[in-house]
Design an enzyme around this catalytic site. Structure first.
Site, PDB file in Angstrom:
ATOM      1  N   CYS A 148     -46.337  -7.703  -1.665  1.00 19.33           N
ATOM      2  CA  CYS A 148     -47.449  -6.814  -1.320  1.00 19.33           C
ATOM      3  C   CYS A 148     -47.216  -5.386  -1.792  1.00 19.33           C
ATOM      4  CB  CYS A 148     -47.684  -6.806   0.179  1.00 19.33           C
ATOM      5  SG  CYS A 148     -47.931  -8.428   0.845  1.00 19.33           S
ATOM      6  N   CYS A 194     -49.596   1.281   5.960  1.00 19.30           N
ATOM      7  CA  CYS A 194     -48.309   1.932   5.696  1.00 19.30           C
ATOM      8  C   CYS A 194     -47.719   2.486   6.986  1.00 19.30           C
ATOM      9  CB  CYS A 194     -48.471   3.072   4.698  1.00 19.30           C
ATOM     10  SG  CYS A 194     -48.900   2.511   3.052  1.00 19.30           S
TER      11      CYS A 194
END
Lengths: 126, 394
Positions: free
Chosen positions: A35, A104
């Site tokens: 990813c 994130c």
């Protein structure tokens, strides 16, 4: 309009607490290369206080900034407080992240929690 | 500042800008009007059509002006599919690394009952003509293969593919958005039936492009309305944009040989310099590529971070990482040439022009080397690779 807030760019350009703690007693790694984001957190905990924290991150600008900010938020804090760290707190401290980059901050929260869990399991086995 | 993202868009040339402004100011008529300023605009439009046609070896009536490359791709593919549908042919051959304007149109057609074969583009990023031929069936109505890839710059064997398609009586479309104005194209000699192009990739304005349609091929309208563009594309023509596109294309064609020679010299310097970075790899064939395209993968780093830090150093480039694409997957082009996800995230595309100096090229090499080294210094993936925990891929 800039991609990221000034705060994100500042932490991305000058990340805090980068590196490795050789004698860390809690290590957590989350994400995967597929990813495009991997975060690794190293903790040095003494007397239930996070004496030192360092990180290594493979990822985009907001992943690096989120790692940096997360370490700042828990450094010197009691474990009980670090355990309450949320991704929202990380994102807010960075003056926000674009919606598609919120993962994130989630990764940063997860990395800290994984490192704390590792510390706890080591404590138990001792 | 060093602008190294010309595959994304280019700066308008001064001549194209001058043309555009002068048409906007002094030639504002509607080409469909019968009075003088209308007819003056019509004349400008037809001059532009002749100029564009001349550059690619077409006849003026074979040029249809569009809003850009994506519209041209959509209309070309839709039209060929419609011709096929009427003949009971519902199979299309294309490649795995086409632009999304092509791939997404094909996906829509699949939902409408078409069958699509996407050919492998191999590690060098080049389609094999014999594989195109082998994929053609009785019911194939279209082959669509890009002239040059937008990310890795590899130039496809278009003339051979064109010959094969003509032999089998199958329509051949090429998305030539990255190629027009940069490398020689001759639609008749290349046996091309349909070709898409976009002005802003060759120093023309944004929002304008064209579709070459070989005489006799019936187009399907995407936009219904007035009788502009021989009734195949309604809407008052973007005369200033079209005129500026023609100026830019003529200029690009005149300077093509010289520009290509200069750019490829710098390209090769960059390829050599960046290739010296440990565990890096050039994406796509080194020689059969656009004069200005450089595309690398660097192990252990992520592309967006690389771009941001290069931007801080005054270098503007692009990447095929997931973070720059807005999805979780890295570039489909890099995956198509066999790069695994881990490596594809760490890609860098530099698309340069002939004006890049040797000093600029060396500065880019130094800067990329520094930034890659810096990002690797705190990359957990790099640590695993260097400690031998995981094997290097590149």
């Amino acid at each position: 309009m800039a991609l990221y807030s000034e705060k994100v760019m500042e932490h991305f350009r000058n990340p805090r607490n980068v590196g490795v703690i050789e004698d860390a007693n809690g290590i957590g790694e989350v994400g995967n290369a597929k990813c495009g984001d991997i975060m690794k957190m190293y903790l040095k905990i003494e007397d239930d206080i996070i004496q030192d924290v360092k990180f290594e991150t493979f990822g985009c600008g907001s992943a690096i900034a989120s790692s940096s900010m997360a370490t700042e938020l828990i450094k010197g804090k009691p474990v009980a407080e670090a355990e309450k760290l949320t991704n929202q707190a990380v994102a807010e401290a960075l003056d926000g992240l674009p919606a598609y980059k919120m993962h994130c901050s989630v990764l940063a929260e997860e990395a800290i929690h994984a490192a704390l869990e590792d510390w706890r399991s080591r404590e138990k086995s001792e | 500042m060093i602008y190294a993202d010309n595959a994304a868009t280019t700066k308008m040339s001064q001549a194209a800008l001058d043309t555009m402004v002068s048409v906007i100011q002094g030639n504002y008529g509607n080409p469909s009007s019968l009075y003088s300023i209308g007819q003056q605009a019509k004349e400008t439009l037809e001059e532009a059509r002749a100029a564009v046609a001349g550059v690619i070896g077409a006849e003026p009536r074979e040029i249809l002006f569009t809003s850009g490359g994506s519209e041209a791709d959509n209309q070309a593919i839709r039209s060929a599919a419609e011709i096929g549908r009427k003949a009971g042919k519902k199979h299309i051959v294309s490649t795995a690394f086409e632009h999304h304007a092509v791939l997404h149109t094909l996906e829509k057609l699949q939902k409408e009952g078409f069958e699509v074969t996407l050919l492998d583009v191999h590690e060098d990023g080049i389609v094999r003509p014999e594989e195109v031929e082998a994929a053609i069936r009785e019911d194939t109505c279209l082959v669509t293969v890009m002239y040059a890839n937008n990310e890795i710059g590899t130039i496809q064997p278009i003339r051979e593919i064109g010959g094969i398609c003509r032999k089998h009586g199958v329509l051949f479309h090429t998305d030539a958005v990255q190629a027009v104005g940069h490398i020689p194209i001759h639609v008749a000699e290349d046996r091309i039936d349909l070709l898409s192009a976009s002005a802003h990739k060759f120093h023309g304005p944004k929002g304008v492009g064209f579709l070459y349609v070989r005489k006799g091929i019936r187009l399907t309208n995407l936009i219904e309305g007035g009788a502009q563009e021989r009734g195949k594309r309604a809407g008052t023509e973007n005369v200033p944009g079209i005129a500026a596109m023609a100026t830019a294309l003529k200029e690009a064609a005149e300077r093509m040989k010289e520009n290509a020679a200069k750019a490829s010299l710098r390209r090769d310097r960059l390829i050599q310099g960046l290739g010296a970075i440990p565990h890096s790899a050039l994406n796509g064939d080194a020689k059969q590529r656009l004069p200005g395209n450089v595309n690398f993968c660097f192990e252990g780093i992520e592309g967006e971070s690389l771009l941001l830090l290069l931007d801080d150093k005054g270098i503007e480039a692009s990447s095929g990482s997931a973070c720059t694409s807005g999805s979780l997957d890295p570039s489909h082009v890099l995956l198509a040439i066999g790069r695994v996800h881990d490596v594809a995230h760490g890609s860098l595309r530099l698309s340069i022009e002939a004006d890049l100096t040797e000093e600029d090229a060396d500065y880019i090499i130094r800067s990329v080397t520094e930034v890659v080294e810096y990002l690797r210094s705190f990359s957990p993936i790099w640590r695993d690779l260097e400690s031998g925990k995981k094997p290097h891929i590149l």
